[in-house]
Enzyme design. Structure first.
Site, PDB file in Angstrom:
ATOM      1  N   SER A  47     -47.384  37.197   0.118  1.00 50.74           N
ATOM      2  CA  SER A  47     -46.316  37.286  -0.884  1.00 50.74           C
ATOM      3  C   SER A  47     -46.794  36.766  -2.231  1.00 50.74           C
ATOM      4  O   SER A  47     -46.585  37.403  -3.272  1.00 50.74           O
ATOM      5  CB  SER A  47     -45.099  36.473  -0.424  1.00 50.74           C
ATOM      6  N   TYR A 137     -46.137  35.973  10.608  1.00 51.75           N
ATOM      7  CA  TYR A 137     -45.585  35.442   9.357  1.00 51.75           C
ATOM      8  C   TYR A 137     -44.068  35.615   9.384  1.00 51.75           C
ATOM      9  O   TYR A 137     -43.554  36.729   9.289  1.00 51.75           O
ATOM     10  CB  TYR A 137     -46.214  36.199   8.189  1.00 51.75           C
ATOM     11  N   LYS A 165     -47.001  31.322  10.822  1.00 54.10           N
ATOM     12  CA  LYS A 165     -46.666  30.805   9.491  1.00 54.10           C
ATOM     13  C   LYS A 165     -45.143  30.784   9.412  1.00 54.10           C
ATOM     14  O   LYS A 165     -44.494  31.827   9.317  1.00 54.10           O
ATOM     15  CB  LYS A 165     -47.261  31.681   8.396  1.00 54.10           C
ATOM     16  N   THR A 167     -42.058  30.067   7.520  1.00 57.23           N
ATOM     17  CA  THR A 167     -41.480  29.881   6.195  1.00 57.23           C
ATOM     18  C   THR A 167     -39.983  30.122   6.293  1.00 57.23           C
ATOM     19  O   THR A 167     -39.451  31.098   5.774  1.00 57.23           O
ATOM     20  CB  THR A 167     -42.140  30.832   5.175  1.00 57.23           C
ATOM     21  N   GLY A 189     -44.523  26.627   5.780  1.00 59.05           N
ATOM     22  CA  GLY A 189     -44.570  27.638   4.743  1.00 59.05           C
ATOM     23  C   GLY A 189     -43.959  27.245   3.415  1.00 59.05           C
ATOM     24  O   GLY A 189     -44.398  27.729   2.372  1.00 59.05           O
ATOM     25  N   GLU A 192     -42.279  22.606  -0.645  1.00 54.16           N
ATOM     26  CA  GLU A 192     -41.421  21.470  -0.986  1.00 54.16           C
ATOM     27  C   GLU A 192     -41.055  20.604   0.219  1.00 54.16           C
ATOM     28  O   GLU A 192     -40.540  19.494   0.051  1.00 54.16           O
ATOM     29  CB  GLU A 192     -40.156  21.947  -1.703  1.00 54.16           C
TER      30      GLU A 192
END
EC number: 4.1.3.3
Length: 297
Positions: A47, A137, A165, A167, A189, A192
């Site tokens: 991405s 993903y 992964k 996220t 992922g 923050e």
């Protein structure tokens, strides 16, 4: 094989020039810059790399250039996912040809595919990767595919899958996945929540902001390994201050602008329809670049 996939891995940006063409020299500099940060690997063509606004030929060219610069130096993961199984297979074959260590693919999106169709998609890509492990993903916010825990458990146990992964921002689910699959390589992922993701069981992370401050994320890993939660929390806070700014500017274009001020990326533009950074943010981004360069030394 799975051991080699653990660690801190920038989701590599893809530089373009003023004519919206691939900027090969900036790409080479960016790869070298990331390696010099002490990262463990590179996640290429995802991405952050704006893969979905590139042709297959361009994506293959990016894989080739990155392999020329980084093969044998760091772990290389090629994101080969598209909505087309055949095109994903072609990219997986290219990743194998260029010497990547693993392939990755987002869940096929846009059309409401059945879960069995998702599984068939991954099986086909794994076959074309010729032995390279698959990194599934999961990014529901962008793909629109909201996998249940049971579906994730099924995907990560397909033959040939070596990592996930994750996220999603769901730390409870992260811990559940780790508990169910102690040997699975699990990536956080969302940058923050990197420190929290590690505490929930992640083996490392793949993230966009690692491109400009990968050493901070390595510092979080080291702090937690040493039991210094306060230091890890401090570093995460410092990372999140940067992320706060990038969310305002637009993450990918903000990152490219910072790297432009660091003399890594020649042109700080994303590919259209992404627009340039609003000029009002340029002083803050320039100051951030200077701060990070001083911190890195």
């Amino acid at each position: 094989m799975a051991k080699d996939l653990r660690g801190v891995m920038p989701a590599l940006l893809t530089p373009f020039d003023n004519q919206q063409k691939l900027d090969i020299e900036s790409l080479r500099r960016l790869v070298r810059f990331n390696i010099a940060q002490g990262i463990d690997g590179l996640y290429v063509g995802g991405s952050t790399g704006e893969a979905f606004v590139q042709s297959r030929a361009e994506r293959e060219q990016v894989l080739e250039i990155v392999a020329e610069e980084a093969k044998g130096k760091v772990t290389l993961i090629a994101h080969v996912g598209t909505v087309s199984t055949e095109e994903s297979q072609q990219l997986a074959s290219a990743a194998h040809r260029y010497g990547f260590d693993a392939v990755s693919a987002v869940t096929p999106f846009y059309y409401p595919f059945s879960f069995e169709e998702h599984c068939d998609h991954y099986r086909a890509i794994i076959d074309s990767a010729e032995g390279l492990p698959m990194v599934v993903y999961n990014i529901p916010a962008l793909s629109g595919v909201k996998l249940t825990l049971d579906q994730i458990n099924t995907l990560v146990t397909l033959p040939g899958v070596g990592a996930l992964k994750q996220t999603s921002g769901d730390l409870y689910q992260m811990e559940q996945i780790r508990r169910a699959h102690p040997d699975l390589v699990l990536y956080n992922g969302y940058d923050e929540i990197f420190a929290s993701g590690l505490l929930a069981g992640a083996d490392g992370g793949i993230g966009s902001t690692y491109n400009i401050m990968g050493w901070r994320y390595q510092g979080i890993v080291k702090a937690l390994q040493e039991g210094d939660v306060a230091k890890a929390q401090h570093l995460q806070t410092e990372c999140n201050k940067v992320i706060d700014l990038l969310i305002k500017t637009g993450v990918f274009r903000g990152l490219k602008t910072v790297l432009h001020y660091m003399d890594v990326v020649s042109v700080p533009l994303c590919r259209k329809p992404f627009s340039p950074v609003d000029e009002k943010y340029l002083p803050e981004l320039k100051a951030l670049a200077q701060q990070l360069m001083q911190e890195r030394g």
